[in-house]
Design a protein around this motif. Structure first.
Motif, short mmCIF file in Angstrom:
data_model
loop_
_atom_site.label_atom_id
_atom_site.label_comp_id
_atom_site.label_asym_id
_atom_site.label_seq_id
_atom_site.Cartn_x
_atom_site.Cartn_y
_atom_site.Cartn_z
N UNK A 120 -2.44 12.81 12.44
CA UNK A 120 -3.81 12.81 12.85
C UNK A 120 -4.22 11.39 12.16
N UNK A 121 -4.43 11.20 11.11
CA UNK A 121 -4.64 10.11 10.52
C UNK A 121 -4.09 8.83 11.24
N UNK A 122 -2.66 9.08 11.52
CA UNK A 122 -2.11 7.78 12.10
C UNK A 122 -2.82 7.35 13.31
N UNK A 123 -2.93 8.59 14.17
CA UNK A 123 -3.50 8.36 15.31
C UNK A 123 -4.93 7.77 15.29
N UNK A 124 -5.73 7.97 14.43
CA UNK A 124 -6.95 7.36 14.17
C UNK A 124 -6.67 5.72 13.89
N UNK B 145 0.75 -1.30 0.10
CA UNK B 145 0.09 -0.03 0.03
C UNK B 145 0.77 1.34 0.03
N UNK B 146 0.44 2.24 -0.90
CA UNK B 146 1.13 3.30 -0.98
C UNK B 146 0.55 4.49 0.09
N UNK B 147 1.32 5.39 0.38
CA UNK B 147 0.86 6.57 1.34
C UNK B 147 -0.52 7.26 1.08
N UNK B 148 -0.88 7.61 -0.28
CA UNK B 148 -2.16 8.19 -0.67
C UNK B 148 -3.36 7.03 -0.24
N UNK B 149 -3.16 5.94 -0.39
CA UNK B 149 -4.12 4.87 -0.11
C UNK B 149 -4.40 4.82 1.26
N UNK B 150 -3.00 4.93 1.95
CA UNK B 150 -3.24 4.57 3.46
C UNK B 150 -4.00 5.98 3.68
N UNK B 151 -3.61 7.13 3.35
CA UNK B 151 -4.47 8.00 4.08
C UNK B 151 -6.05 8.22 3.60
N UNK B 152 -6.57 7.85 2.61
CA UNK B 152 -7.60 7.55 2.26
C UNK B 152 -8.34 6.54 2.99
N UNK B 153 -7.47 5.47 3.36
CA UNK B 153 -8.31 4.46 4.24
C UNK B 153 -8.44 5.09 5.85
N UNK B 154 -7.45 5.78 6.27
CA UNK B 154 -7.58 6.47 7.59
C UNK B 154 -8.64 7.38 7.49
N UNK B 155 -8.87 8.04 6.48
CA UNK B 155 -10.01 9.14 6.31
C UNK B 155 -11.38 8.24 6.58
N UNK C 236 -11.73 5.70 8.08
CA UNK C 236 -11.69 5.09 9.45
C UNK C 236 -12.19 6.27 10.48
N UNK C 237 -11.67 7.49 10.08
CA UNK C 237 -12.22 8.72 10.91
C UNK C 237 -13.59 8.85 10.60
N UNK C 238 -14.19 8.64 9.25
CA UNK C 238 -15.64 8.65 9.05
C UNK C 238 -16.31 7.75 9.78
N UNK C 239 -15.80 6.39 9.98
CA UNK C 239 -16.44 5.32 10.76
C UNK C 239 -16.59 5.66 12.33
N UNK C 240 -15.42 6.40 13.09
CA UNK C 240 -15.51 6.67 14.15
C UNK C 240 -16.41 7.73 14.36
N UNK C 241 -16.63 8.89 13.48
CA UNK C 241 -17.50 9.94 13.73
C UNK C 241 -18.86 9.43 13.39
N UNK C 242 -18.97 8.19 12.99
CA UNK C 242 -20.62 7.86 12.70
C UNK C 242 -21.30 7.51 13.79
N UNK C 243 -20.72 7.16 15.13
CA UNK C 243 -21.17 6.86 16.23
C UNK C 243 -20.40 7.60 17.22
N UNK C 244 -21.28 8.61 18.24
CA UNK C 244 -20.88 9.38 19.00
C UNK C 244 -20.15 8.84 20.11
N UNK C 245 -20.42 7.78 20.68
CA UNK C 245 -19.60 7.35 21.76
C UNK C 245 -18.16 6.84 21.32
N UNK C 246 -18.04 6.18 20.12
CA UNK C 246 -16.69 6.01 19.59
C UNK C 246 -15.79 7.16 19.43
#
Length: 89
Positions: free
Chosen positions: A47-51, A1-11, A13-23
Motif C-alpha cells: 500500500x505504501x508503494x501505491x501511495x 535509502x534503505x527500506x525502513x526509511x522508504x516506508x517512513x517516507x511513504x507513511x 506521504x500518506x499523511x500528506x494525502x490524508x491532510x486534504x480530503x480531495x487528495x
C-alpha cells in the motif's frame, strides 16, 4: 535509502494525502480502496508503494509533498525503488 526509511517516507506521504480530503478521495478512487481498507493496511509495504506511485504520477503533487517535507523529489523516487513492485533498473 534503505527500506525502513522508504516506508517512513511513504507513511509521511500518506499523511500528506490524508491532510486534504480531495487528495485522499482521488487516491482512494484511483486505487480502488475503501477508507476502512486504508486504515487497516496503512503500514503494508505494498500500500505504501501505491501511495508513492500516486505522488510520482503527478509532478505538482510530488513537488508540494517534497517542499512540505524538506525533501528533494529524488528522495521520493529513491524510496519507491526500495518498496515492493519497484521496476527493475
Amino acid at each position: 535509502m534503505r527500506r525502513p526509511e522508504a516506508e517512513t517516507l511513504a507513511l509521511k506521504a500518506l499523511t500528506f494525502l490524508a491532510s486534504e480530503p480531495d487528495r485522499l478521495l482521488r487516491f482512494l478512487n484511483l486505487s480502488g480502496l475503501e477508507l476502512d481498507d486504508l486504515r487497516t493496511r496503512a503500514g503494508d509495504p505494498e500500500l505504501l508503494a501505491a501511495v508513492v506511485d500516486f505522488l510520482l504520477g503527478e509532478e505538482s503533487l510530488l513537488e508540494r509533498f517534497a517542499d512540505d517535507e524538506g525533501l528533494d523529489p529524488e528522495d521520493v523516487h529513491a524510496a519507491r525503488r526500495e518498496l515492493p513492485g519497484a521496476p527493475d533498473m
